[in-house]
Design a protein around this motif. Structure first.
Motif, short mmCIF file in Angstrom:
data_model
loop_
_atom_site.label_atom_id
_atom_site.label_comp_id
_atom_site.label_asym_id
_atom_site.label_seq_id
_atom_site.Cartn_x
_atom_site.Cartn_y
_atom_site.Cartn_z
N ASN A 91 1.04 5.46 0.55
CA ASN A 91 0.39 6.66 1.08
C ASN A 91 0.66 7.81 0.12
O ASN A 91 1.80 8.23 -0.06
N ASN A 141 -3.51 4.73 -0.48
CA ASN A 141 -4.19 5.40 0.63
C ASN A 141 -4.01 6.91 0.42
O ASN A 141 -2.93 7.45 0.63
N TYR A 142 -5.07 7.58 -0.09
CA TYR A 142 -4.96 9.00 -0.42
C TYR A 142 -5.27 9.88 0.79
O TYR A 142 -6.25 9.64 1.49
N THR A 143 -4.45 10.90 0.98
CA THR A 143 -4.81 11.96 1.93
C THR A 143 -4.98 13.24 1.13
O THR A 143 -4.03 13.72 0.49
N GLU A 151 -2.99 -0.79 -4.11
CA GLU A 151 -3.74 -0.12 -3.05
C GLU A 151 -3.10 1.23 -2.74
O GLU A 151 -1.92 1.30 -2.37
N MET A 173 0.84 -1.20 0.00
CA MET A 173 0.00 0.00 0.00
C MET A 173 0.88 1.26 0.00
O MET A 173 1.90 1.29 0.68
#
Ligand code: NAI
Ligand code: MG
Length: 324
Positions: A3, A32-34, A30, A1
């Motif tokens: 980020n 994980n977007y911020t 995968e 994953m």
């Protein structure tokens, strides 16, 4: 994953980033977007164009995907590049439609941390002054990067661009450093041109260029010129790379003239995401996405108006995603 810090910014930045996420989300990776704020609207809302939280999360991420800022660009993207110490800005000028634009394919390796873009300006009694900083260390680093890039990508020539006939001390240092570094790469041809002549050669002899290495301001200007050679600003991606961070963004700005209409070309940002995939070590997926983008552009059916079609930004992205 992975980020990923996502900073859409202003104007078409928001539209092309949304379109790019549509494409990325089709990959079996995968993310994980911020989502983070920065830009003109952010300044209006919270008083600063680049909040500390945005800088902190960007620094801690595996990679940053950036859209565009508007009038606050200097306080947002120029500052982010400095904060993340991404010392190189790679801007590939590559024709994806050889029948229209020929086989243009060169890389602009732009120094990203100094030059006039340190923004050291002041008002004086009779006007104003801006300082231009060129250091030996940054010049060595960027020139070495350009030669290494040439070796790694089987290119045979690196061209330094400067204006050392007028700016004898600053650009003179850049040029001399370039030829010093060149000695470490005897198999790569090293030559140089003044920036004004380069502006013409790019139009008259674009096929002569393989790798251009240059300082911050000239790299900024020549990359927009490069975009004009291969279909416009909607086509050129970029990667800002440092020792600890990577930030990926289209070369274009927030394009207020077309913002809000849903007609911005998403290709520059989608290809920036491909450069991000390369940086993350996911090159197979990067090549897959690039291949589909090239097919879709050459099919010229579901493309945005700048490419001769009538699709919206999001329609083009969904079409690309559907072919993955
Ligand atoms: P721009 O790059 O936003 O637009 C120049 C021209 O190219 C416009 O006609 C625009 O419609 C067209 N264009 C740009 N991207 C396009 C796309 N994806 N599809 C189709 N057409 C596209 O540069 P401009 O107009 O000089 O600046 C507008 C704003 O953007 C300014 O506030 C400037 O400060 C900011 N800017 C921000 C940058 C960044 O955040 N990295 C870089 C350049 C400008
Ligand atoms: Mg620019």
């Amino acid at each position: 994953m992975y980020n990923i810090a996502v900073i859409p910014g202003d104007g078409i930045g928001k539209e092309v980033v949304e379109a790019t996420l549509t494409v990325l989300n089709k990959l079996p990776i995968e993310f994980n977007y911020t989502h983070l704020v920065a830009g003109d609207a952010c300044k209006d809302d919270c008083g600063v164009a680049l909040p500390q939280e945005t800088i902190d999360v960007a620094k801690d991420s595996d990679a940053v995907l950036f859209g565009a800022a508007g009038e606050t660009a200097a306080d947002v993207i120029v500052r982010l590049r400095q904060e993340l110490n991404t010392f190189v800005n790679l801007r590939p000028v590559k024709s994806l439609e050889p029948e229209k634009y020929g086989d243009i394919d060169f890389m602009i390796v732009r120094e990203n941390t100094e030059d006039l873009y340190i923004g050291d300006e002041e008002t004086t009694n009779d006007g104003a002054i801006a300082r231009k900083r060129i250091t030996k260390k940054a010049s060595e680093k960027i020139c070495d990067y350009a030669f290494k890039y040439a070796v790694d990508t089987n290119r045979s020539k690196v061209t330094a661009v400067h204006k050392a006939n007028v700016l004898k001390v600053t650009d003179g240092l850049f040029r001399d450093t370039f030829f010093d570094i060149a000695k470490n790469y005897p198999d790569i041809e090293a030559n140089d041109f003044y920036v004004d002549a380069t502006a013409m050669y790019l139009i008259t002899n674009p096929l002569d260029f393989e790798v251009i290495v240059t300082s911050n301001l000239y790299g900024d200007i020549l990359s927009d010129e490069g975009a004009g050679l291969v279909g416009g600003l909607g086509m050129i991606p970029s990667a800002n790379i440092g020792d600890d961070n990577g930030l990926f963004e289209p070369v274009h700005g927030s394009a207020p003239d077309i913002a809000g209409q849903g007609i911005a070309n998403p290709v520059a940002t989608i290809l920036s995401a491909c450069m991000m995939l390369d940086y993350l070590g996911e090159s197979d997926y990067a090549r897959q996405v690039e291949k589909v983008v090239i097919e879709v552009i050459n099919e010229a059916k579901t493309v945005t108006p700048d490419l001769g079609g009538s699709a919206s930004t999001q329609e083009m992205a969904e079409y690309i995603a559907s072919k993955l």
